[in-house]
Design a protein around this motif. Structure first.
Motif, mmCIF file in Angstrom:
data_model
loop_
_atom_site.group_PDB
_atom_site.id
_atom_site.type_symbol
_atom_site.label_atom_id
_atom_site.label_comp_id
_atom_site.label_asym_id
_atom_site.label_seq_id
_atom_site.Cartn_x
_atom_site.Cartn_y
_atom_site.Cartn_z
ATOM 1 N N LYS A 95 26.946 6.073 34.195
ATOM 2 C CA LYS A 95 25.807 7.514 33.328
ATOM 3 C C LYS A 95 26.338 8.308 32.325
ATOM 4 O O LYS A 95 26.348 8.562 31.502
ATOM 5 C CB LYS A 95 25.065 7.687 34.063
ATOM 6 C CG LYS A 95 24.121 6.777 34.862
ATOM 7 C CD LYS A 95 22.531 7.788 35.126
ATOM 8 C CE LYS A 95 21.408 6.671 35.776
ATOM 9 N NZ LYS A 95 19.798 7.446 37.004
ATOM 10 N N ALA A 96 27.571 8.146 33.121
ATOM 11 C CA ALA A 96 29.137 9.429 32.836
ATOM 12 C C ALA A 96 29.942 8.655 31.367
ATOM 13 O O ALA A 96 30.766 7.975 31.445
ATOM 14 C CB ALA A 96 29.442 10.232 34.092
ATOM 15 N N LEU A 97 29.565 9.742 30.746
ATOM 16 C CA LEU A 97 31.392 9.057 29.542
ATOM 17 C C LEU A 97 32.388 9.808 29.644
ATOM 18 O O LEU A 97 31.645 10.968 29.955
ATOM 19 C CB LEU A 97 30.747 9.074 28.264
ATOM 20 C CG LEU A 97 31.248 8.288 27.291
ATOM 21 C CD1 LEU A 97 30.579 8.052 25.851
ATOM 22 C CD2 LEU A 97 32.516 9.665 26.255
ATOM 23 N N THR A 98 33.939 8.609 30.107
ATOM 24 C CA THR A 98 34.704 9.822 30.065
ATOM 25 C C THR A 98 35.541 9.746 29.346
ATOM 26 O O THR A 98 35.935 8.997 28.358
ATOM 27 C CB THR A 98 35.496 9.255 31.955
ATOM 28 O OG1 THR A 98 35.689 7.534 31.241
ATOM 29 C CG2 THR A 98 34.001 9.515 32.737
ATOM 30 N N GLY A 99 36.900 10.094 29.126
ATOM 31 C CA GLY A 99 37.783 10.461 28.279
ATOM 32 C C GLY A 99 38.194 8.873 28.301
ATOM 33 O O GLY A 99 38.378 8.425 27.484
ATOM 34 N N GLN A 100 38.606 8.252 29.548
ATOM 35 C CA GLN A 100 39.088 7.052 29.227
ATOM 36 C C GLN A 100 37.894 5.882 28.786
ATOM 37 O O GLN A 100 38.617 4.845 28.001
ATOM 38 C CB GLN A 100 39.484 6.663 30.700
ATOM 39 C CG GLN A 100 39.852 5.570 31.098
ATOM 40 C CD GLN A 100 41.189 5.080 30.553
ATOM 41 O OE1 GLN A 100 42.164 7.073 30.861
ATOM 42 N NE2 GLN A 100 42.381 4.688 30.340
ATOM 43 N N ASP A 101 36.875 6.245 28.659
ATOM 44 C CA ASP A 101 35.651 5.841 27.516
ATOM 45 C C ASP A 101 36.214 5.663 26.358
ATOM 46 O O ASP A 101 35.823 4.738 25.771
ATOM 47 C CB ASP A 101 34.268 5.499 28.283
ATOM 48 C CG ASP A 101 34.485 5.638 29.309
ATOM 49 O OD1 ASP A 101 34.304 4.300 30.449
ATOM 50 O OD2 ASP A 101 33.097 5.892 29.760
ATOM 51 N N VAL A 102 36.588 6.806 25.882
ATOM 52 C CA VAL A 102 37.033 6.612 24.728
ATOM 53 C C VAL A 102 37.887 6.462 24.127
ATOM 54 O O VAL A 102 38.295 5.551 23.374
ATOM 55 C CB VAL A 102 37.075 8.711 24.777
ATOM 56 C CG1 VAL A 102 37.286 8.942 22.630
ATOM 57 C CG2 VAL A 102 35.458 9.184 24.815
ATOM 58 N N LEU A 103 38.926 6.529 25.045
ATOM 59 C CA LEU A 103 40.359 5.311 24.900
ATOM 60 C C LEU A 103 39.868 4.443 24.502
ATOM 61 O O LEU A 103 40.655 3.693 23.910
ATOM 62 C CB LEU A 103 41.189 6.476 25.581
ATOM 63 C CG LEU A 103 42.105 7.137 25.948
ATOM 64 C CD1 LEU A 103 42.741 7.462 27.068
ATOM 65 C CD2 LEU A 103 42.891 7.768 24.827
ATOM 66 N N GLU A 104 39.069 3.427 25.775
ATOM 67 C CA GLU A 104 38.627 2.187 25.524
ATOM 68 C C GLU A 104 37.720 1.974 24.377
ATOM 69 O O GLU A 104 38.490 0.989 23.438
ATOM 70 C CB GLU A 104 37.919 1.584 26.512
ATOM 71 C CG GLU A 104 38.043 1.026 26.777
ATOM 72 C CD GLU A 104 38.908 -0.787 27.043
ATOM 73 O OE1 GLU A 104 39.697 -1.758 26.403
ATOM 74 O OE2 GLU A 104 39.860 -0.243 27.673
ATOM 75 N N ALA A 105 37.359 2.713 23.663
ATOM 76 C CA ALA A 105 36.160 2.123 22.332
ATOM 77 C C ALA A 105 37.240 2.464 21.714
ATOM 78 O O ALA A 105 37.095 1.764 20.455
ATOM 79 C CB ALA A 105 35.444 3.947 22.229
ATOM 80 N N MET A 106 38.574 3.086 21.452
ATOM 81 C CA MET A 106 39.391 3.740 20.246
ATOM 82 C C MET A 106 40.109 2.161 20.791
ATOM 83 O O MET A 106 40.484 1.484 18.990
ATOM 84 C CB MET A 106 40.406 4.614 20.420
ATOM 85 C CG MET A 106 40.042 6.212 20.076
ATOM 86 S SD MET A 106 39.404 6.147 19.210
ATOM 87 C CE MET A 106 40.977 6.723 17.738
#
Length: 119
Positions: free
Chosen positions: A62-73
Protein backbone atom coordinates in the motif's frame (compact mmCIF):
# COMPACT_ATOMS: atom_id res chain seq x y z
CA UNK A 1 -7.99 13.37 -5.16
CA UNK A 2 -7.62 16.62 -7.02
CA UNK A 3 -10.81 18.54 -7.69
CA UNK A 4 -9.43 20.39 -10.72
CA UNK A 5 -6.79 19.47 -13.26
CA UNK A 6 -4.77 22.53 -12.19
CA UNK A 7 -4.49 21.05 -8.68
CA UNK A 8 -2.14 18.43 -10.11
CA UNK A 9 0.36 21.01 -11.39
CA UNK A 10 3.56 21.76 -9.55
CA UNK A 11 3.70 25.26 -8.06
CA UNK A 12 4.99 27.70 -10.68
CA UNK A 13 7.12 29.55 -8.11
CA UNK A 14 8.97 26.36 -7.17
CA UNK A 15 9.59 25.40 -10.79
CA UNK A 16 10.73 28.96 -11.55
CA UNK A 17 13.22 28.88 -8.66
CA UNK A 18 14.65 25.54 -9.78
CA UNK A 19 14.95 26.75 -13.39
CA UNK A 20 16.64 30.00 -12.36
CA UNK A 21 19.14 28.11 -10.18
CA UNK A 22 19.94 25.83 -13.12
CA UNK A 23 20.48 28.55 -15.70
CA UNK A 24 23.82 30.33 -16.19
CA UNK A 25 24.22 33.83 -14.78
CA UNK A 26 22.53 36.50 -16.88
CA UNK A 27 20.19 34.13 -18.70
CA UNK A 28 16.47 34.73 -18.28
CA UNK A 29 13.45 32.66 -19.20
CA UNK A 30 10.10 33.91 -20.47
CA UNK A 31 6.87 33.44 -18.56
CA UNK A 32 5.54 31.15 -21.29
CA UNK A 33 8.64 28.96 -21.07
CA UNK A 34 8.36 28.77 -17.27
CA UNK A 35 4.70 27.78 -17.59
CA UNK A 36 5.56 25.16 -20.20
CA UNK A 37 8.31 23.70 -18.05
CA UNK A 38 6.02 23.61 -15.03
CA UNK A 39 3.36 21.74 -16.98
CA UNK A 40 5.90 19.33 -18.47
CA UNK A 41 7.40 18.68 -15.03
CA UNK A 42 3.91 18.04 -13.62
CA UNK A 43 3.12 15.54 -16.37
CA UNK A 44 6.46 13.79 -15.82
CA UNK A 45 5.87 13.54 -12.06
CA UNK A 46 2.40 12.09 -12.66
CA UNK A 47 3.83 9.59 -15.16
CA UNK A 48 6.52 8.40 -12.75
CA UNK A 49 4.01 8.28 -9.90
CA UNK A 50 1.66 6.16 -12.01
CA UNK A 51 4.48 3.74 -12.89
CA UNK A 52 5.56 3.54 -9.24
CA UNK A 53 1.97 2.97 -8.12
CA UNK A 54 1.72 0.04 -10.53
CA UNK A 55 4.84 -1.47 -8.95
CA UNK A 56 3.32 -1.08 -5.49
CA UNK A 57 0.05 -2.71 -6.60
CA UNK A 58 1.87 -5.58 -8.32
CA UNK A 59 3.79 -6.25 -5.11
CA UNK A 60 0.50 -6.10 -3.15
CA UNK A 61 1.67 -3.27 -0.94
CA UNK A 62 0.00 0.00 0.00
CA UNK A 63 2.91 2.37 0.62
CA UNK A 64 4.92 3.88 -2.22
CA UNK A 65 8.63 4.24 -1.38
CA UNK A 66 11.63 5.93 -2.92
CA UNK A 67 12.81 2.53 -4.11
CA UNK A 68 9.53 2.15 -6.02
CA UNK A 69 10.19 5.46 -7.77
CA UNK A 70 13.69 4.31 -8.73
CA UNK A 71 12.27 1.05 -10.09
CA UNK A 72 9.63 3.01 -12.00
CA UNK A 73 12.35 5.16 -13.57
CA UNK A 74 13.95 1.97 -14.88
CA UNK A 75 10.59 0.68 -16.13
CA UNK A 76 9.88 3.85 -18.11
CA UNK A 77 13.40 3.72 -19.56
CA UNK A 78 14.96 6.62 -17.67
CA UNK A 79 17.80 4.38 -16.47
CA UNK A 80 20.44 7.09 -16.73
CA UNK A 81 18.74 9.04 -13.93
CA UNK A 82 18.59 6.13 -11.48
CA UNK A 83 22.16 6.48 -10.18
CA UNK A 84 21.96 10.25 -9.49
CA UNK A 85 18.53 9.80 -7.93
CA UNK A 86 19.82 6.97 -5.75
CA UNK A 87 22.62 9.23 -4.52
CA UNK A 88 20.14 12.06 -3.88
CA UNK A 89 17.86 9.69 -1.95
CA UNK A 90 20.76 8.50 0.22
CA UNK A 91 21.85 12.10 0.89
CA UNK A 92 18.28 12.97 1.84
CA UNK A 93 18.05 10.01 4.22
CA UNK A 94 21.34 11.00 5.85
CA UNK A 95 20.19 14.61 6.22
CA UNK A 96 16.93 13.51 7.85
CA UNK A 97 18.80 11.15 10.20
CA UNK A 98 21.25 13.90 11.13
CA UNK A 99 18.40 16.31 11.76
CA UNK A 100 16.61 13.79 13.98
CA UNK A 101 19.83 13.02 15.85
CA UNK A 102 20.42 16.74 16.32
CA UNK A 103 16.90 17.23 17.64
CA UNK A 104 17.35 14.30 20.04
CA UNK A 105 20.68 15.72 21.19
CA UNK A 106 19.10 19.12 21.88
CA UNK A 107 16.35 17.45 23.90
CA UNK A 108 18.96 15.58 25.97
CA UNK A 109 20.88 18.82 26.50
CA UNK A 110 17.70 20.54 27.71
CA UNK A 111 16.99 17.67 30.08
CA UNK A 112 20.57 17.88 31.42
CA UNK A 113 20.20 21.60 32.00
CA UNK A 114 16.92 21.05 33.83
CA UNK A 115 18.54 18.43 36.03
CA UNK A 116 21.35 20.82 36.93
CA UNK A 117 18.88 23.55 37.79
CA UNK A 118 16.96 21.21 40.12
CA UNK A 119 20.04 20.57 42.28
Amino acid sequence: MAEKLEDLNLPLTVVTRIVKESLPEGVSISKEARTGLAKAASVFVLYVTSAATNIVKNNKRKALTGQDVLEAMKDIEFDRFVEPLTEALENYKQAVSAKKAGAGKKKEDVEDVEMIEDD
